[in-house]
Design an enzyme around this catalytic site. Structure first.
Site, mmCIF file in Angstrom:
data_model
loop_
_atom_site.group_PDB
_atom_site.id
_atom_site.type_symbol
_atom_site.label_atom_id
_atom_site.label_comp_id
_atom_site.label_asym_id
_atom_site.label_seq_id
_atom_site.Cartn_x
_atom_site.Cartn_y
_atom_site.Cartn_z
ATOM 1 N N GLU A 268 0.847 -1.195 0.000
ATOM 2 C CA GLU A 268 0.000 0.000 0.000
ATOM 3 C C GLU A 268 0.879 1.239 0.000
ATOM 4 O O GLU A 268 1.939 1.242 0.643
ATOM 5 C CB GLU A 268 -0.920 -0.005 1.228
ATOM 6 C CG GLU A 268 -1.878 -1.195 1.205
ATOM 7 C CD GLU A 268 -2.830 -1.246 2.411
ATOM 8 O OE1 GLU A 268 -2.733 -0.365 3.296
ATOM 9 O OE2 GLU A 268 -3.653 -2.165 2.457
ATOM 10 N N HIS A 291 -7.774 1.305 2.048
ATOM 11 C CA HIS A 291 -7.650 0.855 3.443
ATOM 12 C C HIS A 291 -8.383 1.800 4.411
ATOM 13 O O HIS A 291 -7.810 2.308 5.367
ATOM 14 C CB HIS A 291 -6.160 0.753 3.841
ATOM 15 C CG HIS A 291 -5.939 -0.200 4.986
ATOM 16 N ND1 HIS A 291 -4.825 -0.967 5.105
ATOM 17 C CD2 HIS A 291 -6.711 -0.501 6.070
ATOM 18 C CE1 HIS A 291 -4.891 -1.697 6.203
ATOM 19 N NE2 HIS A 291 -6.042 -1.427 6.798
ATOM 20 N N GLY A 294 -11.833 0.919 8.491
ATOM 21 C CA GLY A 294 -12.037 1.357 9.881
ATOM 22 C C GLY A 294 -11.926 2.856 10.058
ATOM 23 O O GLY A 294 -11.960 3.351 11.188
HETATM 24 P P1 NAI Z 1 -10.087 -10.801 15.513
HETATM 25 O O1 NAI Z 1 -8.774 -11.257 16.017
HETATM 26 O O2 NAI Z 1 -11.132 -10.378 16.466
HETATM 27 O O3 NAI Z 1 -10.724 -11.971 14.591
HETATM 28 C C1 NAI Z 1 -9.990 -12.730 13.686
HETATM 29 C C2 NAI Z 1 -10.634 -14.113 13.607
HETATM 30 O O4 NAI Z 1 -9.986 -14.851 12.578
HETATM 31 C C3 NAI Z 1 -10.476 -14.916 14.899
HETATM 32 O O5 NAI Z 1 -11.729 -15.425 15.286
HETATM 33 C C4 NAI Z 1 -9.497 -16.024 14.517
HETATM 34 O O6 NAI Z 1 -9.722 -17.217 15.224
HETATM 35 C C5 NAI Z 1 -9.806 -16.184 13.051
HETATM 36 N N1 NAI Z 1 -8.745 -16.819 12.277
HETATM 37 C C6 NAI Z 1 -7.403 -16.741 12.454
HETATM 38 N N2 NAI Z 1 -6.767 -17.461 11.516
HETATM 39 C C7 NAI Z 1 -7.723 -18.011 10.727
HETATM 40 C C8 NAI Z 1 -7.671 -18.858 9.598
HETATM 41 N N3 NAI Z 1 -6.518 -19.287 9.090
HETATM 42 N N4 NAI Z 1 -8.856 -19.214 9.052
HETATM 43 C C9 NAI Z 1 -10.038 -18.798 9.580
HETATM 44 N N5 NAI Z 1 -10.135 -17.991 10.652
HETATM 45 C C10 NAI Z 1 -8.988 -17.607 11.223
HETATM 46 O O7 NAI Z 1 -9.770 -9.673 14.467
HETATM 47 P P2 NAI Z 1 -10.737 -8.485 13.967
HETATM 48 O O8 NAI Z 1 -10.652 -7.335 14.886
HETATM 49 O O9 NAI Z 1 -12.063 -9.055 13.656
HETATM 50 O O10 NAI Z 1 -9.983 -8.049 12.631
HETATM 51 C C11 NAI Z 1 -9.992 -8.902 11.483
HETATM 52 C C12 NAI Z 1 -9.064 -8.354 10.423
HETATM 53 O O11 NAI Z 1 -9.502 -7.062 9.994
HETATM 54 C C13 NAI Z 1 -7.618 -8.158 10.886
HETATM 55 O O12 NAI Z 1 -6.768 -8.650 9.862
HETATM 56 C C14 NAI Z 1 -7.458 -6.671 10.979
HETATM 57 O O13 NAI Z 1 -6.129 -6.268 10.720
HETATM 58 C C15 NAI Z 1 -8.387 -6.193 9.884
HETATM 59 N N6 NAI Z 1 -8.849 -4.808 10.032
HETATM 60 C C16 NAI Z 1 -8.940 -4.040 8.899
HETATM 61 C C17 NAI Z 1 -9.372 -2.730 8.966
HETATM 62 C C18 NAI Z 1 -9.504 -1.908 7.734
HETATM 63 O O14 NAI Z 1 -9.419 -0.697 7.819
HETATM 64 N N7 NAI Z 1 -9.728 -2.496 6.600
HETATM 65 C C19 NAI Z 1 -9.684 -2.108 10.265
HETATM 66 C C20 NAI Z 1 -9.651 -3.029 11.386
HETATM 67 C C21 NAI Z 1 -9.212 -4.318 11.260
#
Ligand code: NAI
Length: 410
Positions: A268, A291, A294
């Site tokens: 990015e 991006h 959030g």
């Molecule tokens: P979180 O940690 O609460 O949830 C992630 C989930 O993915 C967990 O339940 C975990 O068990 C599961 N997981 C891990 N490895 C896996 C796999 N190989 N297959 C299936 N499930 C798996 O994280 P959250 O807060 O929900 O964030 C999710 C993603 O969103 C993160 O990568 C974060 O960086 C991204 N994000 C992006 C934003 C944006 O601006 N686009 C803003 C905030 C977060």
């Protein structure tokens, strides 16, 4: 409760236009020495501002490396008013006895809302119609344009964001499937999919909410994309390296997949004026966003409150719950005369040495909490003691070999 150091004299340095909600939280708690800067600071300017700061709050651009942390001799805690903490040398901070706090979940709802909006737009084939209009065309047709109601959304990664997406999708009348590697509490009527392949096969909309791990790198490649049903759409607002964008581009160009919405990319641009490159550029059936999943005003306000709240809790009662790379101690309200906070090198005999110092003071220990993480230990001791004797005891603990930071709260 009072700190051994008057709150009005604690210098809080807030850089990069940290949200006003944070400033308000500090003021409301009685902190008066708040220095705010609209932009990031670096080099000499940063060192000069940090030198006498007790609390430093930054966003993602200020680099708090070992040198800056070393110069900030009075530093008690760092707040990253954002999601990541890569801009801080958290190991150097820990070794100085300084916890680092962030706001990993304040923008959860913002991401979930964008995903739902994108799901609706993609199912209605809005991106290509939008592009046609911009080119002076008129693509009025119901062909391939579908309601979200009754369709299946497959959530990969049923964590903070994934669960919110599931809740909102159900409100639209969608069927929600999820796939996660951990057992999860299922909200509403959500169903566990028969593995990732099962989810990909059954979903009209696939949305990714996994973290960046070695296992999720390239999680959605050529084979996974071809497992998706004809006309299905893909949304990725998680991490850029989860999807093979060349493979996705091929599926979208052939028209087999209905569309995609991509918010995160393997590489990015570092700044808003830097060029953006992607194999998806120019494809009419793709929504591209920089991006911003959030990035909302509400999330900024929430981040301000969340991080300020954690900093205030640590400053006022010593709790380090959810600190990054620091021993986490979740403390009850202080009811004893004094609370002794002691951060030290994690080596054998430290707890005994601390208790010997406390024992020699004849203070009675009411409660004690200990956590260690790698090279650092954190002990909190509530004692019944008068203020003067408590201050003396705090001084004795500070002189104990191996001490990194020590404070007394009354
Ligand atoms: P979180 O940690 O609460 O949830 C992630 C989930 O993915 C967990 O339940 C975990 O068990 C599961 N997981 C891990 N490895 C896996 C796999 N190989 N297959 C299936 N499930 C798996 O994280 P959250 O807060 O929900 O964030 C999710 C993603 O969103 C993160 O990568 C974060 O960086 C991204 N994000 C992006 C934003 C944006 O601006 N686009 C803003 C905030 C977060």
């Amino acid at each position: 409760m009072k700190t051994s150091f008057p709150r009005a004299e604690i210098k809080v340095l807030l850089l990069e236009g940290v949200a006003e909600s944070a400033v308000e939280a500090f003021r409301a708690a009685g902190y008066e020495r708040i220095e705010t800067h609209g932009g990031a600071l670096a080099g000499e300017d940063l060192v000069a501002a940090a030198r006498d700061a007790h609390v430093i709050g930054i966003r993602s651009r200020t680099q708090l490396d070992a040198e800056v942390l070393g110069a900030a001799k009075k530093l008690v805690a760092v707040g990253c008013f954002c999601i990541g903490t890569n801009q801080v040398d958290t190991v150097a901070a820990r070794r100085r006895g300084v916890p680092v706090f962030n706001a990993p979940y304040s923008n959860t709802r913002s991401v979930a809302e964008l995903v739902i909006a994108e799901a609706i737009l993609l199912l209605r084939r809005v991106p290509e119609k939008h592009m046609a209009c911009h080119r002076g065309g008129w693509a009025k047709t119901a062909l391939g344009s579908r309601e979200a109601r009754g369709k299946t959304i497959g959530v990969v990664g049923y964590g903070h964001i994934g669960t919110q997406v599931g809740v909102l999708a159900e409100m639209l009348g969608m069927r929600v499937l999820y796939y996660d590697i951990e057992p999860k509490l299922e909200l509403g009527n959500v169903e566990a999919a028969a593995g990732l392949r099962g989810l990909l096969r059954e979903s009209d909309v696939v949305t990714l909410h996994v973290p960046a791990t070695p296992e999720t790198e390239g999680l959605i490649g050529r084979e996974e994309l071809s497992a998706m049903g004809d006309g299905a759409v893909l949304i990725n607002a998680s991490r850029g390296n989860v999807v093979d964008l060349d493979a996705l581009s091929a599926e979208l160009k052939s028209g087999r997949l209905g569309g995609a919405a991509i918010d995160v990319f393997p590489t990015e641009p570092k700044a808003n004026d830097a060029p953006f490159e992607s194999p998806l550029i120019g494809l009419d059936n793709v929504l591209l966003t920089p991006h911003v999943g959030g990035s909302t005003e509400e999330a900024q306000v929430g981040i301000g409150r969340e991080v300020a709240g954690k900093l205030l809790r640590y400053s006022d009662d010593g709790s380090t719950l959810s600190a990054v790379g620091f021993p986490e101690v979740n403390l009850p309200r202080q009811t004893s005369g004094a609370r002794l906070l002691h951060v030290h090198e994690n080596r054998p005999g430290m707890l005994m040495a601390i208790n010997e110092v406390i024992g020699a003071s004849e203070a009675n220990i009411d409660a004690q909490y200990l956590r260690t993480l790698d090279d650092v230990g954190y002990v909190v001791t509530d004692v019944s003691i008068e203020r003067e004797a408590g201050l003396e005891l705090g001084g004795a603990l500070r002189r104990l070999p191996g001490t990194l930071r020590s404070r007394v709260l009354f």
